[in-house]
Structure formats: C-alpha cells, structure tokens
Design a protein around this motif. Structure first.
Motif, PDB file in Angstrom:
ATOM      1  N   ALA A 238       0.833  -1.210   0.000  1.00 41.25           N
ATOM      2  CA  ALA A 238       0.000   0.000   0.000  1.00 41.25           C
ATOM      3  C   ALA A 238       0.864   1.256   0.000  1.00 41.25           C
ATOM      4  O   ALA A 238       1.925   1.294   0.614  1.00 41.25           O
ATOM      5  N   ASP A 239       0.374   2.278  -0.678  1.00 39.26           N
ATOM      6  CA  ASP A 239       0.968   3.613  -0.604  1.00 39.26           C
ATOM      7  C   ASP A 239       0.491   4.246   0.710  1.00 39.26           C
ATOM      8  O   ASP A 239      -0.709   4.383   0.941  1.00 39.26           O
ATOM      9  N   LYS A 242      -1.864   7.321   0.474  1.00 41.66           N
ATOM     10  CA  LYS A 242      -3.207   6.933   0.033  1.00 41.66           C
ATOM     11  C   LYS A 242      -3.971   6.260   1.165  1.00 41.66           C
ATOM     12  O   LYS A 242      -5.159   6.538   1.391  1.00 41.66           O
ATOM     13  N   ALA A 243      -3.288   5.355   1.868  1.00 39.85           N
ATOM     14  CA  ALA A 243      -3.949   4.621   2.946  1.00 39.85           C
ATOM     15  C   ALA A 243      -4.473   5.573   4.017  1.00 39.85           C
ATOM     16  O   ALA A 243      -5.623   5.460   4.469  1.00 39.85           O
ATOM     17  N   ILE A 246      -7.486   7.585   2.637  1.00 42.02           N
ATOM     18  CA  ILE A 246      -8.679   6.759   2.434  1.00 42.02           C
ATOM     19  C   ILE A 246      -9.313   6.390   3.763  1.00 42.02           C
ATOM     20  O   ILE A 246     -10.541   6.469   3.935  1.00 42.02           O
ATOM     21  N   VAL A 346      -6.250  -1.168  -0.075  1.00 39.97           N
ATOM     22  CA  VAL A 346      -5.313  -0.130  -0.492  1.00 39.97           C
ATOM     23  C   VAL A 346      -4.024  -0.852  -0.879  1.00 39.97           C
ATOM     24  O   VAL A 346      -3.385  -1.494  -0.040  1.00 39.97           O
ATOM     25  N   THR A 347      -3.674  -0.781  -2.154  1.00 39.59           N
ATOM     26  CA  THR A 347      -2.502  -1.521  -2.632  1.00 39.59           C
ATOM     27  C   THR A 347      -2.025  -0.971  -3.969  1.00 39.59           C
ATOM     28  O   THR A 347      -2.817  -0.419  -4.737  1.00 39.59           O
ATOM     29  N   GLU A 348      -0.738  -1.153  -4.232  1.00 42.49           N
ATOM     30  CA  GLU A 348      -0.167  -0.861  -5.546  1.00 42.49           C
ATOM     31  C   GLU A 348       0.137  -2.166  -6.282  1.00 42.49           C
ATOM     32  O   GLU A 348       0.723  -2.144  -7.361  1.00 42.49           O
ATOM     33  N   ALA A 353      -4.785  -6.731  -5.875  1.00 44.06           N
ATOM     34  CA  ALA A 353      -6.016  -5.979  -6.112  1.00 44.06           C
ATOM     35  C   ALA A 353      -7.050  -6.839  -6.836  1.00 44.06           C
ATOM     36  O   ALA A 353      -8.233  -6.870  -6.460  1.00 44.06           O
ATOM     37  N   VAL A 367     -10.871  -0.785  -4.861  1.00 45.30           N
ATOM     38  CA  VAL A 367      -9.415  -0.721  -4.838  1.00 45.30           C
ATOM     39  C   VAL A 367      -9.008   0.743  -4.749  1.00 45.30           C
ATOM     40  O   VAL A 367      -9.410   1.564  -5.582  1.00 45.30           O
ATOM     41  N   ASN A 368      -8.244   1.074  -3.706  1.00 47.53           N
ATOM     42  CA  ASN A 368      -7.698   2.423  -3.535  1.00 47.53           C
ATOM     43  C   ASN A 368      -8.768   3.508  -3.568  1.00 47.53           C
ATOM     44  O   ASN A 368      -8.622   4.552  -4.221  1.00 47.53           O
TER      45      ASN A 368
END
Length: 418
Positions: A238-239, A242-243, A246, A346-348, A353, A367-368
């Motif tokens: 996860a970024d 962003k996490a 969110i 939350v993931t890259e 995902a 997702v995200n």
C-alpha cells in the motif's frame, strides 16, 4: 383509524395507479419529476418549518445525535433534494429497453425487455429526503410506491408528499402513484409487508431491528441489508499517503452511514511503518480504537478487541483494528466478519487488487478508494432506493434498473415450431 381498512385502501389505490404509471410516457414522468422539484423549492419555508417541528419533538423524545443528524433538513439539503429529482428526470428511462436480441435458427428473434416491478413498498427511518428520492426512482422506473417513513419525520414527510402530489397532478398522473402513509401506528407496517395482492416488493431502510422485523414478517420479497460492517485493508504494497487519506475519509467523514468503515486490517509487513500514523490520525479525530494484541503493542491507546468487535457495525466513533499476515488472511477475515456491504483494499499490487476484487464476497468491492463511495449517486445512478446485500434481483446500490424486472420477448414473421 381502522389501520387494516386504511392499508387495504392504500394497497388498492397503488395497484390501480401502477397500471397507469407503467404505461406512462417518459415525457410525462419527467414532467412530474421536474414539477416536484419546482414545488420543493417553492415550499422551502414549509418544509423547514415542518422539519423544525419534527426536530423539536425528536429532542424532547431523547433521540441520539446520529438520528438527529439524519432527520435534519437544511436549505442546502432541500436544494439537494430538488436537484436529485431533476437528476432522476435526466436519467435514461429503463422501461421498455430491449436487450440481448438474438436471431434463432428457427427465424425468430429472442430478447429481453425491461419492465416495472409494479408496486414498491418502502419503509424507512429518519431521513426525510428518502421520501423524494424514493418517489423519484419508483416513478421513473414505472412503479407505484407506498412510502412509510418513521414517526420522527412525520411532518417533514407529509410536507414533501404534498410536493410529490403536486408534481404528479401537473403531469396528469394519478396522485396515488406515490402514497406516503399518514399514520405512525406500527400496525401499518405489519399490513404493508403482508399484502402480496397489492405489493410486489418491500425495501426497508433503517436500523437492524427494523430490517430484521420486516424480513421476518414479510409475505412479499424484500430487498435489504442488515449491517454495514465495512472494511479497509492496508496491503503490504500500500501507498502510505493513500492509505491514510482513504481511512480518514472512510471512517471519519460521517459516522452514522452504512458505508462508513468499521474495521481496519493492516498487513503485518507495513504495520510498524504505517499503523502508528493511521492511529494518530484516528485518535486526533476522537475515534476509539479496539485492536488485536499486535495493534495494542504498536498503539498503546488501543483497547483490546473482542471477537464481537470484528462483527460490529458501530455507527459511532469506534473502529476495530487487526494486523493480518497478508492478502490471504485479509480476504478470509472479511468473508467471515463482513456484512457483505462494502470492502476496500489499499494496494499498488495489481495481482493482490484483482484477487481482492474476485474473492471478497461483498456487494461493492473497491481498490484504492473510500468505502464512502458505495452510494447510488456516486455510482452514477442519480439516487438510490437503498443498498442490497442480497444476491438475487438487486445487489449493491439499487437505482432505476434495480426497480425493474425483465421479461422475455419474441419477434417473429409467421414462424411456427417444427
């Protein structure tokens, strides 16, 4: 009032009106909706006065802050209600849409046509705007509606109902196309959910107790969700920025909605790096954290979570937190404890995902993005009648299409079966 006879009359009127609404033109339905919007704006002072009376009574009755928030109408909220009616008018009319038309070897063409359900009964608590939203969606989808709001919003709902009737009258549609029940007697609900002769589907919107009661007593199909125990999972890839963003939105923007995050899962590989900052944000927002032993080790302010906490929709300033090994454990945890409403990762990591999207068995999977996006308006439905966690007929936010059914149609040119 003789509740049984009153509800019998409401049901008969709705069934009769349903035939007229089902064949109404798109132009007539849109004219009604736009006229309703105009009436809502013109009667703003009346709506605010009715709502003020409801709020005063609600405070006297000791309703909690979350209920008062849902009950409150403001000038901005009334304008949003009017805009919602206009937005539904601008949506494509689903009634009569023909899809999947295919020619068979016999020469006939076989397809499906979208048609109204008939009479929709909606039972809801607190939110007066539901009266306008429900009227709009039921009308545009070609259905008659019987609306039963909570006693705490009786004056507000009846004031909005007057605007709805005005719009129907202007468009030349039966004023009984949308009926708002005038009594607060709970016996009215018992009759409404047990009239299959007049009602085709029930949509309950409210607390778990209401929905359980309706589901138990109904003799007609019910579109429902019981809980909104929504999860956000912070993956090992996860970024962090962003996490944090969110989770802040998903949990703290509004506490009393069914798409608010109630549970946070964090991958063990990033827990030490990300959880303290997330926890600090939540604590600053006055959110109580109830966590597993690993969470407590990283967040001293966290209380110990019980098994029950992971099942709970708090609708309050509380969140459960669990550190998990990775995406496998996160998916397993969600599928065990979730209410199948809305869950987010939350993931890259594209593979994680896609696995999350496929394997999490919920009505909305993200997702995200914040779980707060699980909403008919945000999904482009214009408005929603409710959110369904059932798997048949409608799932997720229920808009116009969810209030219609399909029938098979056959187009031929004299073909006969050999």
């Amino acid at each position: 009032m003789d509740i049984k006879n009153y509800m019998e009359g409401v049901g008969q009127a709705a069934r009769a009106a349903a035939a007229d609404v089902a064949k109404a033109s798109t132009a007539a339905k849109n004219k009604a909706l736009l006229s309703m919007a105009a009436a809502v704006r013109a009667r703003q002072a009346e709506l605010l006065a009715a709502n003020a009376a409801d709020l005063a009574q609600a405070r006297q009755d000791g309703l909690d802050a979350a209920m008062l928030d849902r009950l409150t109408l403001s000038a901005k909220g009334i304008e949003s209600m009017a805009q919602g009616l206009e937005q539904v008018a601008a949506l494509p009319d689903p009634v009569g849409e023909i899809t999947d038309l295919k020619r068979r070897p016999s020469g006939i063409q076989v397809g499906k046509m979208r048609v109204p359900i008939g009479v929709v009964g909606i039972i809801y608590e607190a939110r007066p705007n539901v009266t306008a939203d429900a009227a709009a969606l039921c009308l545009k989808s070609g259905n008659a509606a019987i609306l039963r709001g909570g006693k705490e919003a009786l004056r507000s709902n009846q004031a909005i109902a007057a605007c709805v009737r005005e719009g129907l009258k202007v468009a030349g549609l039966p004023e009984t196309s949308v009926q708002v029940i005038e009594t607060t007697d709970r016996e009215a609900v018992s009759h409404l959910v047990a009239m299959p002769k007049y009602v085709d589907v029930i949509v309950p919107r409210g607390g778990k107790g209401l929905i359980e009661r309706v589901s138990r007593d109904a003799r007609v199909p019910v579109i429902k969700h019981l809980d909104g125990n929504c999860h956000v999972y912070v993956d090992g890839d996860a970024d962090a920025a962003k996490a944090l963003k969110i989770i802040e939105n998903a949990k703290t923007q509004r506490l009393g909605t069914c798409n608010t995050a109630e549970s946070l899962l964090v991958a063990r590989s990033v827990a030490m790096a990300q959880l303290p900052a997330i926890a600090a944000m939540l604590i600053a927002k006055r959110i109580e954290i109830r966590g597993c032993a690993e969470t407590q080790a990283l967040v001293p302010q966290a209380k110990a979570a019980t098994e029950e906490d992971y099942y709970t929709e708090y609708l309050a300033a509380i969140i459960s937190v669990k550190i998990v090994a990775g995406v496998d454990e996160a998916i397993a945890h969600i599928n065990k404890y979730s209410s199948q409403h809305t869950d987010a990762i939350v993931t890259e990591n594209y593979t994680n995902a896609m696995r999350f999207l496929r394997e999490v068995d919920s009505a909305s999977v993200m997702v995200n993005a914040s779980t707060r996006f699980a909403d008919g308006f945000e999904f482009g439905l214009g408005a929603e009648i409710g959110i369904s966690t059932d798997k048949f007929h409608a799932r997720g936010p229920v808009g116009l299409e969810g209030l219609t059914s399909q029938k098979w149609i056959v187009l031929g040119d004299g073909e006969v079966r050999a």
